[in-house]
Motif scaffolding. Structure first.
Motif, PDB file in Angstrom:
ATOM      1  N   GLY A  13       2.419   2.132  -3.283  1.00  0.00           N
ATOM      2  CA  GLY A  13       1.419   2.792  -4.124  1.00  0.00           C
ATOM      3  C   GLY A  13       1.188   4.233  -3.707  1.00  0.00           C
ATOM      4  N   ALA A  14       0.932   4.428  -2.396  1.00  0.00           N
ATOM      5  CA  ALA A  14       0.646   5.778  -1.903  1.00  0.00           C
ATOM      6  C   ALA A  14       1.863   6.688  -2.105  1.00  0.00           C
ATOM      7  CB  ALA A  14       0.254   5.730  -0.427  1.00  0.00           C
ATOM      8  N   GLY A  15       3.063   6.175  -1.801  1.00  0.00           N
ATOM      9  CA  GLY A  15       4.278   6.975  -1.916  1.00  0.00           C
ATOM     10  C   GLY A  15       4.524   7.426  -3.349  1.00  0.00           C
ATOM     11  N   LEU A  16       4.316   6.513  -4.313  1.00  0.00           N
ATOM     12  CA  LEU A  16       4.499   6.880  -5.724  1.00  0.00           C
ATOM     13  C   LEU A  16       3.518   7.969  -6.113  1.00  0.00           C
ATOM     14  CD1 LEU A  16       5.133   3.667  -7.868  1.00  0.00           C
ATOM     15  CD2 LEU A  16       6.527   5.750  -7.723  1.00  0.00           C
ATOM     16  N   ALA A  17       2.238   7.799  -5.748  1.00  0.00           N
ATOM     17  CA  ALA A  17       1.229   8.787  -6.108  1.00  0.00           C
ATOM     18  C   ALA A  17       1.559  10.150  -5.508  1.00  0.00           C
ATOM     19  CB  ALA A  17      -0.150   8.322  -5.639  1.00  0.00           C
ATOM     20  N   LEU A  18       1.904  10.154  -4.211  1.00  0.00           N
ATOM     21  CA  LEU A  18       2.215  11.422  -3.541  1.00  0.00           C
ATOM     22  C   LEU A  18       3.470  12.053  -4.128  1.00  0.00           C
ATOM     23  CD1 LEU A  18       1.410  10.303   0.119  1.00  0.00           C
ATOM     24  CD2 LEU A  18       0.106  11.938  -1.259  1.00  0.00           C
TER      25      LEU A  18
ATOM     26  N   GLU B 294     -11.680   5.132   8.944  1.00  0.00           N
ATOM     27  CA  GLU B 294     -11.717   3.679   8.795  1.00  0.00           C
ATOM     28  C   GLU B 294     -10.376   3.064   9.179  1.00  0.00           C
ATOM     29  OE1 GLU B 294     -13.767   2.183   5.047  1.00  0.00           O
ATOM     30  OE2 GLU B 294     -13.537   4.319   4.733  1.00  0.00           O
ATOM     31  N   PRO B 295     -10.355   1.762   9.496  1.00  0.00           N
ATOM     32  CA  PRO B 295      -9.076   1.103   9.780  1.00  0.00           C
ATOM     33  C   PRO B 295      -8.128   1.220   8.579  1.00  0.00           C
ATOM     34  CG  PRO B 295     -10.899  -0.313  10.382  1.00  0.00           C
ATOM     35  CD  PRO B 295     -11.489   0.866   9.674  1.00  0.00           C
ATOM     36  N   TYR B 296      -6.813   1.362   8.890  1.00  0.00           N
ATOM     37  CA  TYR B 296      -5.815   1.594   7.846  1.00  0.00           C
ATOM     38  C   TYR B 296      -5.948   0.621   6.686  1.00  0.00           C
ATOM     39  CZ  TYR B 296      -1.327   1.755   5.489  1.00  0.00           C
ATOM     40  OH  TYR B 296      -0.354   1.844   4.530  1.00  0.00           O
ATOM     41  N   LEU B 297      -6.115  -0.669   6.996  1.00  0.00           N
ATOM     42  CA  LEU B 297      -6.100  -1.661   5.914  1.00  0.00           C
ATOM     43  C   LEU B 297      -7.407  -1.679   5.125  1.00  0.00           C
ATOM     44  CD1 LEU B 297      -4.171  -4.605   7.576  1.00  0.00           C
ATOM     45  CD2 LEU B 297      -3.376  -3.162   5.715  1.00  0.00           C
ATOM     46  N   SER B 298      -8.489  -1.050   5.628  1.00  0.00           N
ATOM     47  CA  SER B 298      -9.744  -1.046   4.872  1.00  0.00           C
ATOM     48  C   SER B 298      -9.940   0.228   4.044  1.00  0.00           C
ATOM     49  CB  SER B 298     -10.957  -1.200   5.791  1.00  0.00           C
ATOM     50  OG  SER B 298     -10.636  -1.671   7.053  1.00  0.00           O
ATOM     51  N   VAL B 299      -9.186   1.293   4.329  1.00  0.00           N
ATOM     52  CA  VAL B 299      -9.335   2.518   3.536  1.00  0.00           C
ATOM     53  C   VAL B 299      -8.879   2.235   2.114  1.00  0.00           C
ATOM     54  CG1 VAL B 299      -8.822   4.987   3.475  1.00  0.00           C
ATOM     55  CG2 VAL B 299      -8.533   3.728   5.577  1.00  0.00           C
ATOM     56  N   ARG B 300      -9.595   2.784   1.130  1.00  0.00           N
ATOM     57  CA  ARG B 300      -9.154   2.615  -0.250  1.00  0.00           C
ATOM     58  C   ARG B 300      -7.895   3.433  -0.491  1.00  0.00           C
ATOM     59  NH1 ARG B 300     -13.985   2.890  -4.425  1.00  0.00           N
ATOM     60  NH2 ARG B 300     -12.079   2.952  -5.684  1.00  0.00           N
ATOM     61  N   LEU B 301      -7.039   2.931  -1.376  1.00  0.00           N
ATOM     62  CA  LEU B 301      -5.757   3.589  -1.606  1.00  0.00           C
ATOM     63  C   LEU B 301      -5.950   5.036  -2.061  1.00  0.00           C
ATOM     64  CD1 LEU B 301      -2.732   3.073  -1.490  1.00  0.00           C
ATOM     65  CD2 LEU B 301      -2.789   2.402  -3.875  1.00  0.00           C
TER      66      LEU B 301
ATOM     67  N   ARG C 104       0.831  -1.209   0.000  1.00  0.00           N
ATOM     68  CA  ARG C 104       0.000   0.000   0.000  1.00  0.00           C
ATOM     69  C   ARG C 104       0.862   1.254   0.000  1.00  0.00           C
ATOM     70  NH1 ARG C 104      -5.315   0.630   3.045  1.00  0.00           N
ATOM     71  NH2 ARG C 104      -5.933   0.741   0.902  1.00  0.00           N
ATOM     72  N   GLU C 105       1.931   1.240   0.808  1.00  0.00           N
ATOM     73  CA  GLU C 105       2.741   2.445   0.940  1.00  0.00           C
ATOM     74  C   GLU C 105       3.567   2.727  -0.309  1.00  0.00           C
ATOM     75  OE1 GLU C 105       2.736   4.925   3.181  1.00  0.00           O
ATOM     76  OE2 GLU C 105       0.945   3.921   3.933  1.00  0.00           O
TER      77      GLU C 105
ATOM     78  N   ALA D 215      -8.357   7.049  -1.297  1.00  0.00           N
ATOM     79  CA  ALA D 215      -8.732   7.855  -0.134  1.00  0.00           C
ATOM     80  C   ALA D 215      -7.498   8.119   0.730  1.00  0.00           C
ATOM     81  CB  ALA D 215      -9.798   7.149   0.690  1.00  0.00           C
ATOM     82  N   LEU D 216      -6.651   7.109   0.873  1.00  0.00           N
ATOM     83  CA  LEU D 216      -5.436   7.238   1.674  1.00  0.00           C
ATOM     84  C   LEU D 216      -4.536   8.333   1.100  1.00  0.00           C
ATOM     85  CD1 LEU D 216      -4.236   5.774   4.154  1.00  0.00           C
ATOM     86  CD2 LEU D 216      -2.969   4.323   2.577  1.00  0.00           C
TER      87      LEU D 216
END
Lengths: 437, 437
Positions: free
Chosen positions: A337-342, B247-254, A334-335, B256-257
């Motif tokens: 993915g999130a890190g690349l997007a950010l 929401e819990p970290y693992l359930s939030v959509r990427l 997840r991170e 949204a994160l």
């Protein structure tokens, strides 16, 4: 009816921390008789000690004796060592015995939180007999929410709420209506685990048993609300790279305040010294293209900020039990993915800013496009790296037995700064080779 | 006796977030009959909705009807908009009426937290009559801890605990033993204020009244434990510069994160761009003495770290009510003291490090003493400034009506970075004039 805001007790509460010992005693005595007990109970143990020691001996005894054994134990624990025996002497014999037993437990385990007085009945009593028996116990108890059913050896064999007992006809025996599956915690359970269980399960009280299943006490909502707050405070302070400060901010001595902060600040400073070493390797590049130096704070702070976000989210998710050690792989994915997007978002903003500046104002150099691309690529790399380091650090700390909340924003920033510099200058030496460098 | 760790319910709890809808239904059905209700109650409202919507219609009705009105209202609030009317239809008429009334309150005010069912008696009943009357009400109630005494217009005229009622002889009238001073909160009180009151006062339940003093409901410990956790999570996430993630970290959509993080990250990035502008003014100095660039990350991160410590301490102290707006002056005085002390400690370490390096290894320049002094003096200034900015920012934010917890470590670091650079290069231009510069 009175809103809290209007009562004399609340006015005193507001002022409390600002008053000296004499002022507190005067304020306390100025309260209406029947408000004093509520007020005394609402103080935390440290404040109770301060007030008690300022009161005359006769009153001291009176107030200590209003406390339940677990609250009296907390109070004794907070008192200076030489005041503890005289405080214990103020208690009646039965309570002193209970308090001594509680003081043997560590402050942060279930045994140290529990109240040894609880509502108890025998399984063969009828509902009517049980209610009459409980009415006789009532004066001694802190709560009547759950009624515990004990056999002759004090083993916990069942539980029912007073509400359930109330609904049944007078002649039914207790053992027919009690629940036999009881969730208990052992005496040495950690208070943080107890608090998590409590909040998850919405219990009004949790029974504490010893190794043989004998009921030793109950933990009630007020003990837990304090723990939830305390643990959150500790986590928040660790996240800010401060050693836990237990006293209120304005009452801590300045030297203690400096000591709680100097340790982490010095460790971070020593770590951050590596940036000077790392930059030493790029001195030559900076001398050739001073413009590169301008973006150093921008690049490294972006890595620190994204790392701080990631570590905050993961630490809190761990504290709430949402993320477990074995989830590290899912978090990593997840991170990334999130890190690349950010990183792409910040990289785009950075590139636009540098090109815009070039057009409208202060031109950085004839190589603005190359510089802009270098900054943008570095930002993607640094933000991605920050998110990965920030999210994995709590797992690494927990894996080796440390508290994951020690992964403070400043610690993550420090870890990411050195690598951020390396990423930046590496990108520069590739993208600007032959032009600026 | 069972420790929570051993029950089938706890195993399901552990797995819950990893299961899909079908897996959750299967797991739920696999629980022993009598564990299902406890398990269902232990889920938070969002999880209850997910489970309910996956269950067959008949079972759905069964489980919705196990909920107290305030919990049913929370559940309806969490459901997707088009599922809300069918969920409301599952309730019996009386409960539906109560739930509709609760849904009219904002989620974060006292009215939105309260349970409209509470134990009530008339002031002229005797103790014996009151106990018999309460036994008839018991099935409807969530808790019997406090008994509320209402007049004929439902005005709250007194309160007593069941424990107190139990201790009195059967023929005494309730109005002789009730407490007439009752602390209440208004329907529109903020949940955070209610939580603070709750934790300070160790209440088991707080009554909520309307403007005319009529009792509308009670807020119990389980509602408050959730609020305390929620508010702590929100504060912690804000401190990490993340918009609150519910929401819990693992359930939030990427997506949204990323959205929750991109906003603050971009704002901080734009702010940090000022460092590039500030450094532009010192390009000339850097070109003349590249060695100065080496210490930039060290200097500015020290300001950010000390600022992050100060802001963390103050925000938490404010959240716990230990520090009020009017205390800003006392805090400022303390932080000037602490900042100076911490700055001197870091300055001394920095000076020793530079001089040591000069002797044992890699000489920075013939002007090492001057450089060392410049770094040391800058550190004192930057750490002092960081402590002052970090501690005053929460006051400034609260003063203008923002949440002080928005003063995140990254925000403070960003504010301090630009001034840190100015302090550093100003110190350099004074201390190195005539030698390096």
């Amino acid at each position: 009816m009175t809103d809290l805001a209007d009562t004399p007790a609340s006015a005193l509460w507001e002022e409390w921390l600002l008053l000296d010992a004499a002022g507190r005693v005067a304020g306390f005595h100025a309260l209406p008789e029947d408000a004093r007990e509520d007020f005394f109970e609402s103080l935390d143990p440290r404040e109770q000690v301060d007030l008690l020691l300022a009161l005359p001996g006769r009153e001291r005894r009176l107030w200590v004796r209003t406390l339940a054994p677990d609250d009296a134990a907390d109070l004794v624990q907070e008192a200076p060592a030489d005041e503890r025996p005289p405080l214990l002497d103020l208690l009646d014999d039965a309570t002193r015995f209970e308090v001594r037993a509680l003081l043997a437990y560590a402050e942060d385990e279930a045994g140290g939180l529990m109240n040894p007085r609880f509502a108890r009945v025998r399984p063969d009593l009828t509902v009517g007999e049980a209610i009459r028996y409980l009415r006789r116990q009532a004066a001694q108890l802190e709560t009547l929410y759950y009624i515990y059913v004990l056999d002759e050896q004090q083993h916990l064999v069942g539980v029912l709420s007073l509400r359930e007992l109330f609904q049944q006809p007078d002649d039914r025996p207790v053992h027919e209506i009690m629940h036999r599956e009881v969730i208990t915690v052992p005496e040495d359970a950690d208070q943080e685990a107890v608090a998590r269980l409590y909040v998850q399960q919405d219990f009004a009280a949790i029974p504490v048993t010893d190794a043989t299943g004998r009921l030793r006490g109950i933990i009630t909502f007020d003990d837990i609300a304090d723990v939830v707050r305390e643990e959150a405070t500790e986590d928040i302070q660790k996240l800010g790279a401060v050693a836990p400060v237990e006293e209120p901010y304005l009452s801590v001595r300045l030297t203690a305040l400096v000591r709680k902060r100097a340790g982490w600040l010095a460790v971070l400073f020593l770590g951050e010294m590596l940036t000077a070493t790392a930059m030493g390797f790029f001195e030559h590049e900076i001398a050739k293209a001073v413009v590169l130096a301008l973006f150093i704070p921008l690049i490294i702070s972006s890595g620190g900020n994204s790392g701080s976000q990631a570590t905050t989210l993961i630490i809190r998710a761990m504290a709430l039990g949402e993320v477990k050690l074995r989830d590290w792989w899912r978090v990593l994915v997840r991170e990334i993915g999130a890190g690349l997007a950010l990183g792409l978002i910040l990289g785009a903003i950075g590139l636009v800013r540098i090109l815009l500046w070039q057009v409208v104002g202060h031109p950085y150099s004839p190589h603005a496009v190359g510089i802009g691309l270098t900054v943008a690529v570095s930002l993607v790399g640094v933000v991605l790296w920050g998110s990965v380091v920030g999210s994995m650090l709590p797992f690494a700390l927990r894996r080796v037995g440390f508290d994951p909340a020690s992964a403070s924003a400043p610690l993550v920033a420090t870890l990411v700064d050195v690598t951020g510099l390396v990423i930046y200058f590496t990108a520069a030496s590739i993208l600007l080779a032959g032009t600026l460098l």
